[in-house]
Design a protein around this motif. Sequence first.
Motif, PDB file in Angstrom:
ATOM      1  N   TYR A  28      -0.286 -15.637  -6.412  1.00 39.15           N
ATOM      2  CA  TYR A  28       0.323 -16.841  -5.786  1.00 39.15           C
ATOM      3  C   TYR A  28       1.191 -17.593  -6.802  1.00 39.15           C
ATOM      4  N   LYS A  29       1.975 -16.855  -7.544  1.00 40.22           N
ATOM      5  CA  LYS A  29       2.771 -17.445  -8.632  1.00 40.22           C
ATOM      6  C   LYS A  29       3.593 -18.648  -8.165  1.00 40.22           C
ATOM      7  N   ALA A  30       4.131 -18.535  -6.940  1.00 38.68           N
ATOM      8  CA  ALA A  30       5.033 -19.584  -6.461  1.00 38.68           C
ATOM      9  C   ALA A  30       4.286 -20.800  -5.903  1.00 38.68           C
ATOM     10  N   VAL A  31       2.960 -20.681  -5.781  1.00 34.84           N
ATOM     11  CA  VAL A  31       2.201 -21.789  -5.176  1.00 34.84           C
ATOM     12  C   VAL A  31       1.543 -22.623  -6.275  1.00 34.84           C
ATOM     13  N   PRO A  32       1.875 -23.938  -6.376  1.00 31.21           N
ATOM     14  CA  PRO A  32       1.202 -24.770  -7.385  1.00 31.21           C
ATOM     15  C   PRO A  32      -0.296 -24.843  -7.091  1.00 31.21           C
ATOM     16  N   LEU A  33      -1.102 -24.978  -8.156  1.00 30.74           N
ATOM     17  CA  LEU A  33      -2.561 -24.937  -7.994  1.00 30.74           C
ATOM     18  C   LEU A  33      -3.079 -25.949  -6.966  1.00 30.74           C
ATOM     19  N   ASP A  34      -2.478 -27.136  -6.950  1.00 29.33           N
ATOM     20  CA  ASP A  34      -3.002 -28.166  -6.031  1.00 29.33           C
ATOM     21  C   ASP A  34      -2.620 -27.888  -4.578  1.00 29.33           C
ATOM     22  N   GLN A  35      -1.763 -26.886  -4.368  1.00 24.91           N
ATOM     23  CA  GLN A  35      -1.421 -26.543  -2.977  1.00 24.91           C
ATOM     24  C   GLN A  35      -2.079 -25.249  -2.514  1.00 24.91           C
ATOM     25  N   LEU A  36      -2.839 -24.644  -3.423  1.00 24.97           N
ATOM     26  CA  LEU A  36      -3.410 -23.335  -3.102  1.00 24.97           C
ATOM     27  C   LEU A  36      -4.412 -23.402  -1.944  1.00 24.97           C
ATOM     28  N   VAL A  37      -5.238 -24.446  -1.945  1.00 21.13           N
ATOM     29  CA  VAL A  37      -6.239 -24.575  -0.885  1.00 21.13           C
ATOM     30  C   VAL A  37      -5.554 -24.646   0.487  1.00 21.13           C
ATOM     31  N   THR A  38      -4.529 -25.481   0.597  1.00 16.05           N
ATOM     32  CA  THR A  38      -3.809 -25.602   1.872  1.00 16.05           C
ATOM     33  C   THR A  38      -3.180 -24.263   2.244  1.00 16.05           C
ATOM     34  N   PHE A  39      -2.617 -23.603   1.254  1.00 25.40           N
ATOM     35  CA  PHE A  39      -2.001 -22.296   1.463  1.00 25.40           C
ATOM     36  C   PHE A  39      -3.008 -21.320   2.083  1.00 25.40           C
ATOM     37  N   LEU A  40      -4.213 -21.278   1.479  1.00 28.71           N
ATOM     38  CA  LEU A  40      -5.237 -20.338   1.960  1.00 28.71           C
ATOM     39  C   LEU A  40      -5.811 -20.786   3.306  1.00 28.71           C
ATOM     40  N   GLU A  41      -5.969 -22.093   3.430  1.00 32.19           N
ATOM     41  CA  GLU A  41      -6.556 -22.653   4.644  1.00 32.19           C
ATOM     42  C   GLU A  41      -5.719 -22.355   5.883  1.00 32.19           C
ATOM     43  N   THR A  42      -4.421 -22.301   5.670  1.00 33.85           N
ATOM     44  CA  THR A  42      -3.542 -22.010   6.809  1.00 33.85           C
ATOM     45  C   THR A  42      -3.442 -20.502   7.047  1.00 33.85           C
ATOM     46  N   GLY A  43      -4.319 -19.762   6.412  1.00 34.05           N
ATOM     47  CA  GLY A  43      -4.407 -18.332   6.698  1.00 34.05           C
ATOM     48  C   GLY A  43      -3.452 -17.473   5.882  1.00 34.05           C
ATOM     49  N   LYS A  44      -2.720 -18.089   4.978  1.00 31.39           N
ATOM     50  CA  LYS A  44      -1.767 -17.301   4.173  1.00 31.39           C
ATOM     51  C   LYS A  44      -2.514 -16.573   3.064  1.00 31.39           C
ATOM     52  N   ARG A  45      -2.004 -15.394   2.729  1.00 23.72           N
ATOM     53  CA  ARG A  45      -2.659 -14.566   1.718  1.00 23.72           C
ATOM     54  C   ARG A  45      -1.605 -13.886   0.856  1.00 23.72           C
ATOM     55  N   LEU A  46      -2.065 -13.162  -0.187  1.00 31.07           N
ATOM     56  CA  LEU A  46      -1.164 -12.408  -1.053  1.00 31.07           C
ATOM     57  C   LEU A  46      -0.468 -11.304  -0.251  1.00 31.07           C
ATOM     58  N   ALA A  47       0.771 -11.019  -0.611  1.00 30.65           N
ATOM     59  CA  ALA A  47       1.524  -9.984   0.109  1.00 30.65           C
ATOM     60  C   ALA A  47       1.231  -8.605  -0.488  1.00 30.65           C
ATOM     61  N   ARG A  48       1.530  -7.555   0.267  1.00 30.30           N
ATOM     62  CA  ARG A  48       1.273  -6.196  -0.222  1.00 30.30           C
ATOM     63  C   ARG A  48       2.274  -5.821  -1.322  1.00 30.30           C
ATOM     64  N   PRO A  49       1.761  -5.486  -2.532  1.00 31.97           N
ATOM     65  CA  PRO A  49       2.684  -5.023  -3.567  1.00 31.97           C
ATOM     66  C   PRO A  49       3.255  -3.661  -3.165  1.00 31.97           C
ATOM     67  N   PRO A  50       4.507  -3.368  -3.515  1.00 33.08           N
ATOM     68  CA  PRO A  50       5.139  -2.117  -3.076  1.00 33.08           C
ATOM     69  C   PRO A  50       4.320  -0.867  -3.428  1.00 33.08           C
ATOM     70  N   ASP A  51       3.616  -0.883  -4.566  1.00 34.62           N
ATOM     71  CA  ASP A  51       2.861   0.307  -4.979  1.00 34.62           C
ATOM     72  C   ASP A  51       1.513   0.454  -4.279  1.00 34.62           C
ATOM     73  N   CYS A  52       1.131  -0.535  -3.477  1.00 29.45           N
ATOM     74  CA  CYS A  52      -0.212  -0.500  -2.875  1.00 29.45           C
ATOM     75  C   CYS A  52      -0.198   0.261  -1.550  1.00 29.45           C
ATOM     76  N   PRO A  53      -0.939   1.381  -1.462  1.00 25.90           N
ATOM     77  CA  PRO A  53      -0.980   2.133  -0.203  1.00 25.90           C
ATOM     78  C   PRO A  53      -1.531   1.267   0.933  1.00 25.90           C
ATOM     79  N   MET A  54      -1.015   1.490   2.135  1.00 26.31           N
ATOM     80  CA  MET A  54      -1.423   0.690   3.299  1.00 26.31           C
ATOM     81  C   MET A  54      -2.940   0.720   3.487  1.00 26.31           C
ATOM     82  N   GLU A  55      -3.507   1.929   3.316  1.00 18.20           N
ATOM     83  CA  GLU A  55      -4.956   2.109   3.516  1.00 18.20           C
ATOM     84  C   GLU A  55      -5.755   1.163   2.601  1.00 18.20           C
TER      85      GLU A  55
END
Length: 338
Positions: A277-304
């Motif tokens: 969550y590099k772009a999310v300031p620490l004090d906004q992380l809780v709100t970020f997670l609370e609204t259901g947002k999560r880390l995105a899939r890195p290109p090297d990570c298999p879908m499975e």
Amino acid sequence: EILARLMSGSRALEDVVRQRGRSCLKFERVLGEGQFGTVNRAIVTGAPALHQHVAVKQLKDNAEAKHKQDFLSEAELLKPLKHDNVIRAIALFPQTAGAPACLVLEYLEYGDLRNLLRKCLALTDRGRDRFNQSRKSDFPGPLNPLGEAPLSAICALNFPHDVMPWVRLTEPEFRFILSQVAEGMAYLSSVHRLVHRDLATRNCLVGRGLNIKIADFGLSRELVDDKDYYRVQSKGKLPIRTMAIESIFYRTWTTESDIWSMGVLAWEVFTYGDTPYKAVPLDQLVTFLETGKRLARPPDCPMEIFEVLQGTWNATPSSRPSFEKIAEVCKRNLNVRD
Ligand code: ACK
């Protein structure tokens, strides 16, 4: 036979250190600064050649009482742990009038996993070419099913630490790293009922053959009997970016919150040690997670695997996959040769 030799080597090392005490440790260089003090590399004089290095964690002279207690409890926790993917404690020397308390650990030559991943990414094209060539010539063998470098190329990470060239990890190597962390955590949680509380790539160490070991038990706690969670009152520094949503909210830690952190750790691995969550300031992380947002899939990570990671970040802890399940999925397509 090799295993037997290694086992007897490591037992001999432990015997030497325990019998001869501190006097057999010859300090070589500082590996890094930990929360409580310094980690040094030392040579054990009189130990078999194969196993002569150890890492020695020393408490600062002026360490606060709380840190002293954490240091000793880490040493206590480590004592009974025996698993290929968990750092092994060799000895603990208590504080004396002239010397600080020190914890002797097995030495892992490639240091912490986050550093190694970042180094993999940072090094030059020339380094990469040199590495890829040596990987082909030193480790001939069948290509893995993905048509990439031979799986035995995992061993190519046995490059001397300071000349590690840039390298893009193959899918089996990613899987190998993560399955080891998951197996180490399955052992800690199922066999020892331990909650790590600070699982992250910076707290894993890397040894020969891409062997990963979970380390840094400074924050770990044993779950007491029927309680399946651990609650802290004090507000120390907390590793917010790898913490589960309920740990941020309620300051409770469970095996399920370690599972969340395992998901973040996997994300760190697939991004070569990027900050979650590099772009999310620490004090906004809780709100970020609370609204259901999560880390995105890195290109090297298999879908499975990404589907499993998404499961680890389920807001309902009991819906997260177990460490055993994570290990099983990561081990698919991983035909490690004996
Ligand atoms: O990346 P590093 O060299 O690996 O920097 C950190 C530093 O000490 C502070 O924790 C290194 N370190 C800690 N324990 C060990 C160990 N058992 N073997 C090798 N390096 C270690 C870690």
